[in-house]
Structure formats: C-alpha cells, structure tokens
Write an enzyme that holds these catalytic residues in place. Sequence first.
Site, short mmCIF file in Angstrom:
data_model
loop_
_atom_site.label_atom_id
_atom_site.label_comp_id
_atom_site.label_asym_id
_atom_site.label_seq_id
_atom_site.Cartn_x
_atom_site.Cartn_y
_atom_site.Cartn_z
CD GLU A 54 -50.32 -15.38 -58.92
OE1 GLU A 54 -50.02 -15.02 -60.08
OE2 GLU A 54 -49.70 -15.01 -57.91
CE LYS A 123 -49.82 -11.67 -61.69
NZ LYS A 123 -48.91 -12.65 -61.05
CB CYS A 179 -49.98 -11.97 -57.48
SG CYS A 179 -48.46 -12.10 -56.48
#
Length: 681
Positions: A54, A123, A179
């Site tokens: 990430e 994300k 993540c």
Amino acid sequence: MRHRFFSHHTHGFVRVAAATPAAMVGDPMAAAASTIALAQEADRERVDLVVYPELNLTSYAIDDLHLQDALLAASEAAVAAVVAASAEIRPVLLVGAALRRNGRVYNTAVAIARGRILGVVPKSFLPNYREYYEKRWFASGLGLSGLTIDVAGQTVPFGTDLLFAASDLSDFIFHAEICEDFWAPAPPSTAGALAGALICCNLSASNIVIGKGRERDLLCAAQSARAVCAYVYSATGPGESTTDLAWDGQGMVHELGELLATSGRFDLATELVVADVDAGRVRLERMRMGTFNDAAAAAGHPETRFRRIAFEHAPDFADAGLRRDIRRFPFVPNTPATLDEDCYEAFNIQVEGLRKRVVASGSKRLVIGVSGGLDSTHALLVAAKAFDRLGRPRTDILGFTMPGFATGEATKASAWALMRALGISGAEIDITPAARQMLSDLGHPFADGEPHYDVTFENVQAGLRTDYLFRLANQREGIVVGTGDLSELALGWCTYGVGDQMSHYAVNAGVPKTLIQHLIRWTERTGQYDDATNQVLNTILATEISPELVPAGADGAIQSTQDRIGPYELHDFFLHYVVRHGLAPSKIAFMALHAWHDAEAGRWPAHFPPESRNAYDLPTVAKWLEAFLDRFFRTSQFKRSAIPNGPKVAAAGALSPRGDWRAPSDGTATVWLEELRAALP
C-alpha cells in the site's frame, strides 16, 4: 523452444509475486526506482503479476504530508516513471500511490501493464481508530463506479468496480483491494471474486504488533477459502517511517485456504515472494460449488456491476518450470504435525463409522477375511478399535485366513500373527478344494492340470472367499467387514458381486492405498496397539502388494499388482485430480511430472522409507495415466454404482454413487484419452 506442454501457462497457472521493495519516507522517485528494480527482477523470474505494498510509491506513515501538493505531484510522477519502465517487461504491476481526483485524495492501487495504466482502484475502508487516521487525509472509494481518472497523461478507469483480465490467458483475472479492505466484515474482494476474479490482491501497509502476522495469515487463508480464489498479500517492510510504528514486510500467497509461499519478515533486503497459482483449479472449484453461484445471486450478481478491463499479456508458453510445491501424495500431508492430525481423523472416522453400523445392525460379531496384506490389516485394526470403544471383547471379531492356490506362507503367517496379537478369534478355511471343484464343474483347463491362470481362475478364488465370509456371517450372527480401498474401487481392481467388491460395510472404501500405509504407521507410532502387534505391522508394511491369486513363476516371483496395473502412488495422484478437481488429463500429467520427476527434489511425507522413494519420467506417467483413465471412466464404474455403504474419509472425495461421484456405468474414456494424447509432446 520446448513443446508448449511444458509451459505452466498451458495448464492454467499464473505466476504471481508479493513484492517488498525498499520503503522510502516521502521520496516517491526513490521509491519508484526500487519498484522498477523489483519489477525487472520479476520479469527475469517470468512473473505475470506483481503486487506491491500500500502506498509504496508515496509512503504510508507520512501523516499530513499526504495533503502537500508537491508530494502528490511527485507521487504521480513516480507512477509515470513506473509506467514508462513497464513498457518492455512482462509482469502486470499493482503499485500503491496517493492520487488526486476531483478535489479529493485517494489511497489507490494502480494496475500497470506494458506502458499502459489499466485502471485505478481506490481504497474502500479507511481505518480511523487506534493508531490510524486515514480519514484525515483520504476519501473513501465506497460507491465509486463507472468513473475515470487522469494519471500520468492517461485517462483511465477509476472505481471499486474494476476487474483486470488477460485477453490471451483465460484464467488470468484479478481484483485489487487495499489493506483495511480485507479486515472489513464484507471485503471488496468478495464482490470481486463473485464477479469473476480468480486472483485477489491486497496492497497493504499494515504496521506490525505482536500477533498481527498470525492474524494476517488467518485472514488471507480464510478469504482465499471463502471467496474461492487465490490471494496475494504484500505489506510494507523496513524503511517506512518508524515515528510511532514499525513494519515487517510480510508477503504471502494463498490458494483456496492453503499457503503456497511466504516471505521472510523484518528483512532489510528487498524481496519477491513468487508462486504459481492454479487459477484453472480455482475456476473448476467454483463450478463444483453451487453455493458460490448462490452467493453471487444473493449479492445481486456483482458481475453486472463490474467493468472487466482487458489487456494483452502475450504469454510465450515457454518452459519456465513450476514455482509451487506439488505433493507426490495428495491424500497424505507432507508436514509431520499435519500428518499425525489427519491420520488421527481418518482412523477415527473409520472407527466411528463401523461402531455405528454394529450398533444399528444389532450384530453380535464382525466377520473379516485376513490376508496378511495392507487392506485387511488396516480394516482389522479399525475393527479392533471399534470393539474397544463399544466395550465388547475382541474375541467377537472373527478373522478368517483363506489360503488358495497362490497364498504365500509369509502372508499367511502374518495374518495369523496379527490375529493372535490383536486377540481376535482366528480360523483358517482352505478354499483350494472348493475352488478345484468349481473349476472342474466349469470345465476349466486348470482342472485338467494345465497352468491356465485367467480371470476365471482368479475370480473363482476371490468369489469363494467372499461367499464363505457371508455364509459365516449368517451362521455367526455377524456382518462382513469389507477390506477393499478407494484406489481399488477407482481402478475396478476388485471382483464384482460375489467377490471383494461386496460386504455389509466397506470400512476402507474412502481411504486410498497410499494413505492406508501411513495410517498403519500412525497406529504403530502413536501406540494404538501393543508391541507384538507393531512387530507384525512392520512385516506387513514391507510385503509386496499382491492379490496372491496366481502361483509364483519359475523364478519364484509372486504376482505383483503394481506390475500389472501400475504404481498405486501414481494412480492415487491421478485419482485425486480427476475426482476432486476435474483437471484435464494433460494438466494432471504436467503436475505428476513436476511432482515425481526427481526423487531427491521436494518433500516426502514424514516416516516414508527412503528405499521406497521413486521417480517417474513423462513416458511412464503418460503410460499409467492412460491406463487409469481407461479403467476409471470405461471399465469400472458399474462396480462403483453398486458398492456397499462406507464412510467418506478424505476431503478429496469418495466414489459412492450416494456421495461424491455419480457417473454412467456404460461410459467411455475417449474424451480424456484424446485430450491427453493431443497435448503430449
């Protein structure tokens, strides 16, 4: 170039890598250089897809610097540098970068291939608890679909609705999440998998605290199993800011719940964790699992909402080896701890199945033919333990050795030694007089003194043994315990009807021959029985597998099952991948070659005798695979269509028509044989 049979791409494998580049603190161009270096290394390793951590280009732990225009401009420039460098290399790259769009900053995964940005995935879930403050800097991608973004001079798809699919490698389809996304109760990768992604990827920063490595491994394994996919995970390593956090660089590749490869942790060196994921196997698993389709329907069919971004991967189908461990014995775990656990479960499944059948039938006794071979030995061990569990005397287990024309003194002695050691009631019935009479009644040449050992000669003996056992069970108020195993059922290596195909309860029917050997060793190793029993077991384990139906030749060599039908260790390999996964024969041959070509390569199961460690070349694999396919699909199904009850033991399947396997009794092997022959070099 070698024949394309030898290419992993031919058989549905995709080579993936979890990358741990040298992390930088707010220096995107330096991070780009490290990213490019690993991409070039991945190209040399012939990797298809590289997953980076990430924000690996921007840096993760830089706090309010995420909102500095200069840094964000440098981050986009770093993306452009990676895009330019990707033009001449093979892998698709999934890199992490903070990107600006429409007055917001997004934490994104950027998919790059051959000088082209395929798309940008923001994300979805931004942690804002404990040590995390991502909502201070980033906008969530939740609900964003059908959009575009301008990056590095290209206008490309943007949103959480993206799948990436190679147009020339049908099983190379991947999805990206970031993540925290997979810590969420409903990870975006679930929708991605339901939409068709076979490989799910996670770009993660994920600082390390005690126990978090285990948690990540658990989540990756669980997601790959639940979403029926391969899962590639890459976390930031040393070099990221340690103002208040630390980083370990954990990279992992899982497939259907199984860990294929993992990185070293806290390693200062850059690293690529490479594995070949079997995307074709994932696709086939979904076809078998109706619940997967039901889940897609329950979710409103995500494939109708996702955009599938096509790219040309241009595989050359060269021989690049195989970067994954292929177990020689797919029914038998390689690791000692797992082997013991699986043997414990398998043995107790059999014991409990037989115990319940005794109770349900009201039988007073068990009747079992004891030959001194592996199968009857194991069935007798199970029977003894079942009666122990019932609190009933082992003397109510009636063991019969029934020598025929070719019964060896050694196996008969082993049968008697085992019955005595276990304390059951043993007896002997010589079947040769009855067999001679039947052969004479049939007008068989053997009755006139000719050494004519055909299938009738063999089956007269096998049938008489079973006939005696059933009549003995009638007489002694018992049930006949079947001893035949899963491998024999697969090959049809059993005498139908009045023969070893039939019993009142087939306790070994779910256990392949290769696992039975380990189960017997496990009972000895774990002290299930006494020393006298263990000594007999060692003798039996060292005995050649033989039906002992044909007298020894002039050279004294006894009838060998494996000389006639092929090695059980290969047949069990074939059985696993045909029944459990439905793989094409050519792919099974490719995998068998990689598993068995070198006796010194790879791991062997614990306690496996060194003198029994064999190797097989491709012609040998192909020869016995053809034999297996013909026996399994064409000649043997009618026997399996009428088998007695018996417990399923291995997750890889059973062959009962009431359980895992339903097939026509009058089928043909033509399709499978033609596929194999057409694909082989």
